[in-house]
Design a protein around this motif. Structure first.
Motif, mmCIF file in Angstrom:
data_model
loop_
_atom_site.group_PDB
_atom_site.id
_atom_site.type_symbol
_atom_site.label_atom_id
_atom_site.label_comp_id
_atom_site.label_asym_id
_atom_site.label_seq_id
_atom_site.Cartn_x
_atom_site.Cartn_y
_atom_site.Cartn_z
ATOM 1 N N ALA A 1 0.801 -1.481 0.040
ATOM 2 C CA ALA A 1 -0.028 0.105 -0.189
ATOM 3 C C ALA A 1 0.740 1.511 -0.129
ATOM 4 C CB ALA A 1 -1.047 -0.018 1.147
ATOM 5 N N ARG B 1 -4.619 6.045 -4.148
ATOM 6 C CA ARG B 1 -5.030 5.808 -3.043
ATOM 7 C C ARG B 1 -5.384 4.205 -3.091
ATOM 8 N NH1 ARG B 1 -5.737 7.008 1.881
ATOM 9 N NH2 ARG B 1 -8.107 6.718 3.169
ATOM 10 N N ARG C 1 0.891 4.125 -2.821
ATOM 11 C CA ARG C 1 0.766 5.954 -2.432
ATOM 12 C C ARG C 1 1.687 6.633 -2.996
ATOM 13 N NH1 ARG C 1 -1.194 4.002 3.975
ATOM 14 N NH2 ARG C 1 -3.550 3.676 3.103
ATOM 15 N N ALA D 1 -6.655 2.416 0.550
ATOM 16 C CA ALA D 1 -7.379 2.226 1.937
ATOM 17 C C ALA D 1 -6.438 0.709 2.597
ATOM 18 C CB ALA D 1 -8.502 2.247 1.836
ATOM 19 N N VAL D 2 -6.204 0.666 3.617
ATOM 20 C CA VAL D 2 -5.844 -0.610 4.500
ATOM 21 C C VAL D 2 -6.494 -0.722 5.641
ATOM 22 C CG1 VAL D 2 -4.013 -2.206 5.347
ATOM 23 C CG2 VAL D 2 -3.543 -0.724 3.134
ATOM 24 N N VAL D 3 -7.443 -2.013 5.637
ATOM 25 C CA VAL D 3 -7.950 -1.979 7.166
ATOM 26 C C VAL D 3 -7.266 -3.109 7.826
ATOM 27 C CG1 VAL D 3 -10.103 -2.663 8.314
ATOM 28 C CG2 VAL D 3 -9.887 -1.259 5.706
ATOM 29 N N TYR D 4 -6.175 -3.163 8.801
ATOM 30 C CA TYR D 4 -5.825 -4.145 9.940
ATOM 31 C C TYR D 4 -6.762 -5.410 10.372
ATOM 32 C CZ TYR D 4 -3.120 -6.460 12.792
ATOM 33 O OH TYR D 4 -2.379 -7.589 13.636
ATOM 34 N N MET E 1 -0.275 2.750 10.500
ATOM 35 C CA MET E 1 -0.117 2.980 9.206
ATOM 36 C C MET E 1 -2.027 2.563 8.476
ATOM 37 S SD MET E 1 3.467 2.115 8.870
ATOM 38 C CE MET E 1 3.513 2.328 6.928
ATOM 39 N N ALA E 2 -2.498 1.986 9.411
ATOM 40 C CA ALA E 2 -4.002 1.229 8.970
ATOM 41 C C ALA E 2 -4.554 2.170 8.858
ATOM 42 C CB ALA E 2 -4.314 -0.050 9.489
ATOM 43 N N ASP E 3 -5.701 2.346 7.937
ATOM 44 C CA ASP E 3 -6.805 3.107 8.051
ATOM 45 C C ASP E 3 -7.610 3.332 8.414
ATOM 46 O OD1 ASP E 3 -6.023 5.177 5.407
ATOM 47 O OD2 ASP E 3 -6.135 3.042 4.533
ATOM 48 N N GLY E 4 -8.326 1.849 9.358
ATOM 49 C CA GLY E 4 -9.205 1.096 9.380
ATOM 50 C C GLY E 4 -8.272 0.058 9.989
#
Length: 221
Positions: free
Chosen positions: A4, A13, A8, A15-18, A49-52
């Protein structure tokens, strides 16, 4: 995460969800003492660093906030149905009780999660000698390691005939595990959380890992 970051950097763009399926800092593995600290260090490196962030249990969400200092509490996405939904539409499949050949009068404790020492399953095994009508069934992917230790404990306590191991593949549908099971009580989650919610979203008996008598009382209730 690294992919990711590269994307970027290239102007895309992403988005990363952990998904924190387990609370790694609390998953102590005697057979591999390096696992928890290594995984926790990796988690600490990448989780900011995750978006969520999502996890399966409210207790894990709170622990992640505390351990990593997260500004936003992880979203809880349960990976088990509520106890009220533990039936199979149309009554398909024998379920655990049917596979074990148990009648409705027997109390059946079923555990479908990861079998590691932190789960406190030895508590349930140590409680089996007192309520003679109670059976404990574990749905497992392997019969080695801690599973073998629990089987040895059951044998030593003289309750091997009421301690059952079922291969996960023997019960193909998740809801089939609980099909019309009279007296079913999903049991014992993370030993660090005796609040009534087990690891991975399972409802659990309110037991302390050092007090088998608590499990005995829970099985009778």
């Amino acid at each position: 995460m690294r992919a990711a970051v590269r994307a970027r950097a290239a102007g895309r763009r992403v988005a990363v969800v952990y998904d924190s399926h387990e609370y790694t800092a609390g998953d102590i593995r005697p057979e591999d003492v390096t696992w928890a600290p290594v995984m926790t260090a990796q988690e600490a490196k990448y989780i900011p660093m995750a978006d969520g962030v999502v996890t399966a249990v409210d207790n894990f969400a709170d622990k992640l906030v505390e351990h990593h200092g997260l500004a936003v509490r992880p979203t809880v996405v349960r990976n088990m149905p509520e106890a009220s939904t533990f039936t199979v539409p149309g009554g398909r499949g024998p379920g655990v009780r049917g596979r074990l050949g148990l009648g409705p009068e027997a109390t059946l404790l079923v555990y479908p999660g990861s079998v590691t020492p932190i789960r406190g399953l030895d508590t349930a095994v140590r409680a089996l000698p007192q309520p003679p009508e109670t059976h404990l069934a574990l749905l497992v992917g392997s019969r080695s390691g801690h599973v073998a230790e629990l089987a040895g404990l059951a044998a030593g306590l003289g309750v091997a005939e009421r301690f059952h191991l079922l291969d996960e593949g023997q019960v193909p549908a998740l809801l089939g595990l609980y099909e019309r099971v009279s007296g079913l009580r999903p049991v014992v989650g993370d030993a660090s959380d005796a609040s009534g919610t087990g690891g991975e979203g399972e409802p659990a008996l309110e037991v302390q890992p050092i007090r088998p008598e608590a499990a005995e009382n829970g099985a009778r209730s």
